[in-house]
Motif scaffolding. Sequence first.
Motif, PDB file in Angstrom:
ATOM      1  N   GLU A  25      31.223  52.268  47.988  1.00 30.84           N
ATOM      2  CA  GLU A  25      32.448  51.571  48.709  1.00 30.84           C
ATOM      3  C   GLU A  25      32.817  52.434  49.940  1.00 30.84           C
ATOM      4  O   GLU A  25      32.987  51.918  51.088  1.00 30.84           O
ATOM      5  CB  GLU A  25      33.333  50.933  47.833  1.00 30.84           C
ATOM      6  CG  GLU A  25      34.528  50.295  48.563  1.00 30.84           C
ATOM      7  CD  GLU A  25      35.496  49.951  47.603  1.00 30.84           C
ATOM      8  OE1 GLU A  25      36.675  49.195  48.216  1.00 30.84           O
ATOM      9  OE2 GLU A  25      35.790  50.201  46.393  1.00 30.84           O
ATOM     10  N   ARG A  27      31.343  54.792  51.360  1.00 27.79           N
ATOM     11  CA  ARG A  27      30.309  55.026  52.204  1.00 27.79           C
ATOM     12  C   ARG A  27      30.258  53.825  53.136  1.00 27.79           C
ATOM     13  O   ARG A  27      29.951  53.848  54.274  1.00 27.79           O
ATOM     14  CB  ARG A  27      28.897  55.201  51.924  1.00 27.79           C
ATOM     15  CG  ARG A  27      27.733  55.449  53.005  1.00 27.79           C
ATOM     16  CD  ARG A  27      26.543  55.854  52.509  1.00 27.79           C
ATOM     17  NE  ARG A  27      25.645  56.115  53.418  1.00 27.79           N
ATOM     18  CZ  ARG A  27      24.320  56.693  53.531  1.00 27.79           C
ATOM     19  NH1 ARG A  27      23.700  56.596  52.166  1.00 27.79           N
ATOM     20  NH2 ARG A  27      23.582  56.265  54.419  1.00 27.79           N
ATOM     21  N   GLN A  28      30.253  52.502  52.656  1.00 24.31           N
ATOM     22  CA  GLN A  28      29.936  51.285  53.437  1.00 24.31           C
ATOM     23  C   GLN A  28      31.349  51.076  54.155  1.00 24.31           C
ATOM     24  O   GLN A  28      31.518  50.557  55.072  1.00 24.31           O
ATOM     25  CB  GLN A  28      30.068  50.091  52.314  1.00 24.31           C
ATOM     26  CG  GLN A  28      29.739  48.938  53.385  1.00 24.31           C
ATOM     27  CD  GLN A  28      28.553  48.812  53.863  1.00 24.31           C
ATOM     28  OE1 GLN A  28      27.417  49.202  53.372  1.00 24.31           O
ATOM     29  NE2 GLN A  28      28.417  48.637  55.308  1.00 24.31           N
ATOM     30  N   THR A  29      32.399  51.667  53.705  1.00 25.01           N
ATOM     31  CA  THR A  29      33.912  51.399  54.308  1.00 25.01           C
ATOM     32  C   THR A  29      33.913  52.340  55.654  1.00 25.01           C
ATOM     33  O   THR A  29      34.070  51.753  56.684  1.00 25.01           O
ATOM     34  CB  THR A  29      34.892  51.781  53.506  1.00 25.01           C
ATOM     35  OG1 THR A  29      35.050  51.019  52.569  1.00 25.01           O
ATOM     36  CG2 THR A  29      36.216  52.040  54.366  1.00 25.01           C
ATOM     37  N   ARG A  31      31.106  53.244  57.303  1.00 26.67           N
ATOM     38  CA  ARG A  31      29.885  52.769  58.130  1.00 26.67           C
ATOM     39  C   ARG A  31      30.414  51.447  58.715  1.00 26.67           C
ATOM     40  O   ARG A  31      30.076  51.418  59.993  1.00 26.67           O
ATOM     41  CB  ARG A  31      28.670  52.322  57.170  1.00 26.67           C
ATOM     42  CG  ARG A  31      27.494  51.485  58.148  1.00 26.67           C
ATOM     43  CD  ARG A  31      26.421  51.105  57.003  1.00 26.67           C
ATOM     44  NE  ARG A  31      25.909  52.496  56.693  1.00 26.67           N
ATOM     45  CZ  ARG A  31      24.830  52.700  55.614  1.00 26.67           C
ATOM     46  NH1 ARG A  31      24.830  51.717  54.879  1.00 26.67           N
ATOM     47  NH2 ARG A  31      24.281  53.770  55.572  1.00 26.67           N
ATOM     48  N   ASP A  32      31.271  50.809  58.177  1.00 27.16           N
ATOM     49  CA  ASP A  32      31.765  49.554  58.946  1.00 27.16           C
ATOM     50  C   ASP A  32      32.798  49.931  59.806  1.00 27.16           C
ATOM     51  O   ASP A  32      32.689  49.598  61.138  1.00 27.16           O
ATOM     52  CB  ASP A  32      32.483  48.616  57.806  1.00 27.16           C
ATOM     53  CG  ASP A  32      31.604  47.659  56.914  1.00 27.16           C
ATOM     54  OD1 ASP A  32      30.391  47.835  57.128  1.00 27.16           O
ATOM     55  OD2 ASP A  32      31.918  47.313  55.798  1.00 27.16           O
TER      56      ASP A  32
END
Length: 104
Positions: A25, A27-29, A31-32
């Motif tokens: 989460e 990493r995705q946060t 990235r977003d």
Amino acid sequence: MSFSYSASGSHLILAGRLDAQNAAELRQTIRDHVAAHTGNVTADLSDVPFMDSSALAALVAALKDCRRQGRTLSLTGASASVRELLSLTMLDRIFGLSASGVRP
């Protein structure tokens, strides 16, 4: 883990434990956040009391993503335990974190 953005958009504020349970989460946060904003990114770790190696790996992956775009990811406000982890892995230098936890 929780997160918020500053008004400038380039400042990501992380809070809570960063560990194996939320590393994906994290990493995705990031990235977003990078996809939604321009320029270099600073992640404030002032409210992060603990970070493990899986969260550290997520930060390194996010750093690589930023670098591929010609951007930087820097860290500020690291607690003593987080600063120690970054120092032991010598990533404090890569992320531009000084001994005091703020960028020089």
